[in-house]
Design an enzyme around this catalytic site. Structure first.
Site, PDB file in Angstrom:
ATOM      1  N   ASN A   1       0.708  -1.184  -0.307  1.00 32.42           N
ATOM      2  CA  ASN A   1      -0.166  -0.163  -0.116  1.00 32.42           C
ATOM      3  C   ASN A   1       0.786   1.304   0.022  1.00 32.42           C
ATOM      4  O   ASN A   1       0.423   2.296  -0.401  1.00 32.42           O
ATOM      5  CB  ASN A   1      -1.043  -0.122   1.194  1.00 32.42           C
ATOM      6  CG  ASN A   1      -1.751   1.203   1.470  1.00 32.42           C
ATOM      7  OD1 ASN A   1      -2.405   1.705   0.699  1.00 32.42           O
ATOM      8  ND2 ASN A   1      -1.106   2.217   2.544  1.00 32.42           N
TER       9      ASN A   1
ATOM     10  N   TYR B   1       3.126   9.193 -11.146  1.00 32.82           N
ATOM     11  CA  TYR B   1       1.988   8.382 -10.414  1.00 32.82           C
ATOM     12  C   TYR B   1       1.624   7.604 -11.297  1.00 32.82           C
ATOM     13  O   TYR B   1       1.553   6.175 -11.167  1.00 32.82           O
ATOM     14  CB  TYR B   1       1.162   9.379  -9.565  1.00 32.82           C
ATOM     15  CG  TYR B   1       0.438   8.483  -8.822  1.00 32.82           C
ATOM     16  CD1 TYR B   1       0.567   7.974  -7.512  1.00 32.82           C
ATOM     17  CD2 TYR B   1      -0.909   7.923  -9.306  1.00 32.82           C
ATOM     18  CE1 TYR B   1      -0.014   7.240  -6.668  1.00 32.82           C
ATOM     19  CE2 TYR B   1      -1.747   7.187  -8.398  1.00 32.82           C
ATOM     20  CZ  TYR B   1      -1.443   6.870  -7.158  1.00 32.82           C
ATOM     21  OH  TYR B   1      -2.221   6.224  -6.416  1.00 32.82           O
TER      22      TYR B   1
END
Length: 306
Positions: free
Chosen positions: A97, A230
């Site tokens: 995560n 990203y």
């Protein structure tokens, strides 16, 4: 050195990276609520220990353990591996995560909760975009953390996952990692061809992206724009997940898009709560044995990588 303490075979053990807040903290809580022993990891020891204390005191969850982890630090990864090997001798679930935005935040322009509530998802994304700038250093950090950090943690923990009777990996991804954001059709097809794609080629693609970023050639070369680092890192991680699933059919390796969540990374502009986002990740982590592998899940449902 203390003697190794192995867990009973029936005890399931999970590691959650970036577990001290937001989606990660909620994933820890929900997994622990399902009777799983959770190793909550975070870069900052004080924040990680406080997160465990929060889960213990507020939710009454006793099977949550903190261990420091910086996913870009090989020694930190090695210490986590040593701890798991000695304490449990296996790992059943890995939830990758930990992530960064790959951009440099700017001072947030004033926006009231009422104004935000009147915005749809695209307007909220636009508001976020106005409050960041893309720099070479931030882009490099994004690739290093979101792709190489995830990959290096995964590779180091593979032997422990293989020691489980049902090892599984859930890579927390994003709809921004979809290949539809690539305008270079040749590269898009290459990243989608999991039969031929290799980790070495992914390294070359990421090096090419950073080179084009520094040269200001992202648009000309057909890379994703706006939060480019990203998007590229998450697309590469999605591709790596599929390569890994083919290499290790004994494991379940899947990608989970939690949704547009209110978190520090989104400056709390999201549409879902951390609890709702985490549930979309935990659903994938707890799929029945023999379930899908090499699959993209969006909001808990199977979806295409493109």
């Amino acid at each position: 050195m203390a003697p190794a303490i192995y867990s009973p075979p029936s005890e399931r053990v999970a590691v959650v990276t970036g577990g001290n807040k937001g989606i990660g903290l909620e994933v820890c809580r929900q997994l622990a609520s399902n009777g799983i022993t959770v190793i909550l990891t975070a870069r900052d020891e004080a924040r990680g220990a406080a997160a465990v204390e929060q889960l213990t005191a507020a939710a009454g969850l006793s099977d949550v353990i903190f261990h420091q982890l910086e996913v870009t630090d090989a020694q930190s990864i090695a210490r986590l591996v040593g701890f798991l090997k000695e304490r449990f001798g296996k790992l059943d679930i890995l939830v990758n995560n930990a992530a960064v935005g790959g951009v440099q935040p700017l001072p947030v322009q004033d926006v009231s909760a009422e104004e935000l509530s009147g915005m749809d998802a695209s307007q909220r994304y636009e508001w976020m975009w106005k409050n960041v700038q893309e720099t070479c250093d931030a882009a490099k950090e994004g690739i290093q953390t979101n792709y190489y950090g995830t990959k290096n943690v995964t590779e180091a923990l593979l032997p422990l996952l293989q020691a489980s009777s049902g090892g599984r990996i859930v890579n927390v991804t994003s709809e921004w990692g979809l290949l539809s954001y690539f305008r270079n059709e040749e590269l898009k097809q290459e990243l989608n061809d999991v039969e031929k794609l290799t980790e070495e080629r992914l390294d070359e693609v990421l090096a090419m992206f950073l080179s084009d970023f520094e040269a200001g050639d992202l648009e000309a070369r057909g890379w994703p724009l706006a939060f480019a680092a990203y998007k590229v890192a998450k697309a590469a991680m999605n591709a790596y997940s599929r390569v890994l699933a083919r290499r290790h059919p004994e494991l379940r390796v899947n990608c989970a898009h939690p949704g547009y969540v209110k978190s520090d990374m989104t400056r709390h502009s999201g549409l879902l709560t951390p609890e709702e986002g985490a549930s979309n990740v935990v659903k994938v982590a707890l799929l029945p044995e023999g379930g899908p592998t090499g699959t993209f899940f969006a909001l808990g449902q199977e979806a295409p990588f493109v």
